[in-house]
Design a protein around this motif. Structure first.
Motif, short mmCIF file in Angstrom:
data_model
loop_
_atom_site.label_atom_id
_atom_site.label_comp_id
_atom_site.label_asym_id
_atom_site.label_seq_id
_atom_site.Cartn_x
_atom_site.Cartn_y
_atom_site.Cartn_z
N ALA A 1 0.85 -1.19 0.00
CA ALA A 1 0.00 0.00 0.00
C ALA A 1 0.88 1.24 0.00
O ALA A 1 1.89 1.31 0.70
N GLY A 2 0.51 2.19 -0.83
CA GLY A 2 1.27 3.42 -0.95
C GLY A 2 2.33 3.36 -2.03
O GLY A 2 2.93 4.36 -2.39
N GLY A 3 2.55 2.17 -2.58
CA GLY A 3 3.56 2.01 -3.63
C GLY A 3 2.98 2.23 -5.01
O GLY A 3 1.80 2.56 -5.17
N THR A 4 3.82 2.08 -6.00
CA THR A 4 3.39 2.19 -7.39
C THR A 4 3.86 0.96 -8.15
O THR A 4 4.74 0.24 -7.68
N LEU A 5 3.28 0.78 -9.30
CA LEU A 5 3.62 -0.34 -10.16
C LEU A 5 3.71 0.19 -11.58
O LEU A 5 2.77 0.81 -12.08
N THR A 6 4.84 -0.02 -12.21
CA THR A 6 5.03 0.39 -13.60
C THR A 6 4.55 -0.74 -14.50
O THR A 6 4.98 -1.88 -14.35
N THR A 7 3.65 -0.43 -15.42
CA THR A 7 3.05 -1.43 -16.29
C THR A 7 3.14 -0.99 -17.75
O THR A 7 3.59 0.12 -18.04
N ALA A 8 2.62 -1.82 -18.62
CA ALA A 8 2.63 -1.52 -20.06
C ALA A 8 1.80 -0.28 -20.40
O ALA A 8 2.04 0.36 -21.42
N ILE A 9 0.83 0.08 -19.57
CA ILE A 9 -0.02 1.24 -19.87
C ILE A 9 0.37 2.47 -19.07
O ILE A 9 -0.20 3.53 -19.24
N GLY A 10 1.31 2.33 -18.15
CA GLY A 10 1.72 3.45 -17.32
C GLY A 10 1.81 3.04 -15.87
O GLY A 10 1.97 1.86 -15.54
N MET A 11 1.68 4.02 -14.99
CA MET A 11 1.85 3.80 -13.56
C MET A 11 0.51 3.52 -12.88
O MET A 11 -0.48 4.19 -13.16
N LEU A 12 0.53 2.55 -11.98
CA LEU A 12 -0.62 2.27 -11.13
C LEU A 12 -0.25 2.62 -9.70
O LEU A 12 0.89 2.40 -9.28
N ALA A 13 -1.21 3.15 -8.95
CA ALA A 13 -1.02 3.41 -7.53
C ALA A 13 -1.63 2.25 -6.77
O ALA A 13 -2.74 1.81 -7.08
N ILE A 14 -0.92 1.74 -5.79
CA ILE A 14 -1.43 0.67 -4.93
C ILE A 14 -2.02 1.34 -3.70
O ILE A 14 -1.30 1.92 -2.89
N ASP A 15 -3.34 1.27 -3.58
CA ASP A 15 -4.04 1.95 -2.49
C ASP A 15 -4.12 1.12 -1.22
O ASP A 15 -4.06 1.66 -0.12
#
Length: 190
Positions: free
Chosen positions: A30-44
């Motif tokens: 939680a609070g992190g991010t994930l770099t993916t093929a479509i861009g950045m995701l926030a982990i809530d």
């Protein structure tokens, strides 16, 4: 955490804001991010769950029609503790902007020096990719005398600096990576 492209697109559109995984330990927090093929995701949020506690709302937020569909998908994967991950689309991958920028190459040089502090490898990987764009990662790894996963980890570090781009097969230098090597050649020939 791997997410299929069609699921990423639904996260980007806001249609999906939940994912479920079985892990021995979480790979996101939680609070992190994930770099993916479509861009950045926030982990809530990342919460442990019991399968018996899954609701229809949970399944639908994860893009499934019902709990049975979600369970069938979960049961086809790895064993482990069940986690519910709440997430949302954060924006474009910041490395894309870096790849196009040839600015601040001194800072890039400093970052590369840190990577090379325990054994120089960055220039060799950059020159190998420059010489063989689109070559299979396994072949590049073999040429470096590294295991494929270790080689790919090194390329990811260069990618984080905006120096390389992933292709369907292999890699290529970005505009920034090309500018860095051109700068190094100029300095070496002076």
């Amino acid at each position: 955490m791997l997410i299929r492209v069609d699921d990423l697109e639904r996260i980007q559109s806001g249609a999906v804001d939940t994912a479920f995984r079985r892990w021995t330990r979480p790979t996101v927090k939680a609070g992190g991010t994930l770099t993916t093929a479509i861009g950045m995701l926030a982990i809530d949020a990342v919460d442990t769950m019991f399968a018996e506690g899954l609701s229809l709302a949970d399944a639908r937020r994860a893009g499934f029609d019902d709990v049975a569909g979600l369970m069938a998908w979960l049961d086809s994967g790895k064993a482990g503790t069940l986690y519910r991950i709440r997430l949302h689309y954060l924006g474009e991958d910041p490395r894309i902007g870096l790849r196009e920028s040839a600015d601040d190459l001194e800072a890039v040089e400093a970052a590369l020096a840190k990577l090379d502090a325990r054994g120089a490898w960055t220039e060799r990987v950059l020159r190998l990719i420059e010489s063989h764009p689109g070559r299979l990662a396994q072949l590049l790894a073999d040429e470096m005398g590294l295991e494929k996963l270790k080689f790919k980890g090194k390329v990811r570090q260069l990618k984080a600096l905006g120096l390389t781009e992933s292709l369907d097969i292999g890699y290529r230098l970005s505009r920034r990576g090309e500018a860095l090597l051109a700068r190094r050649r100029t300095i070496a020939s002076a």
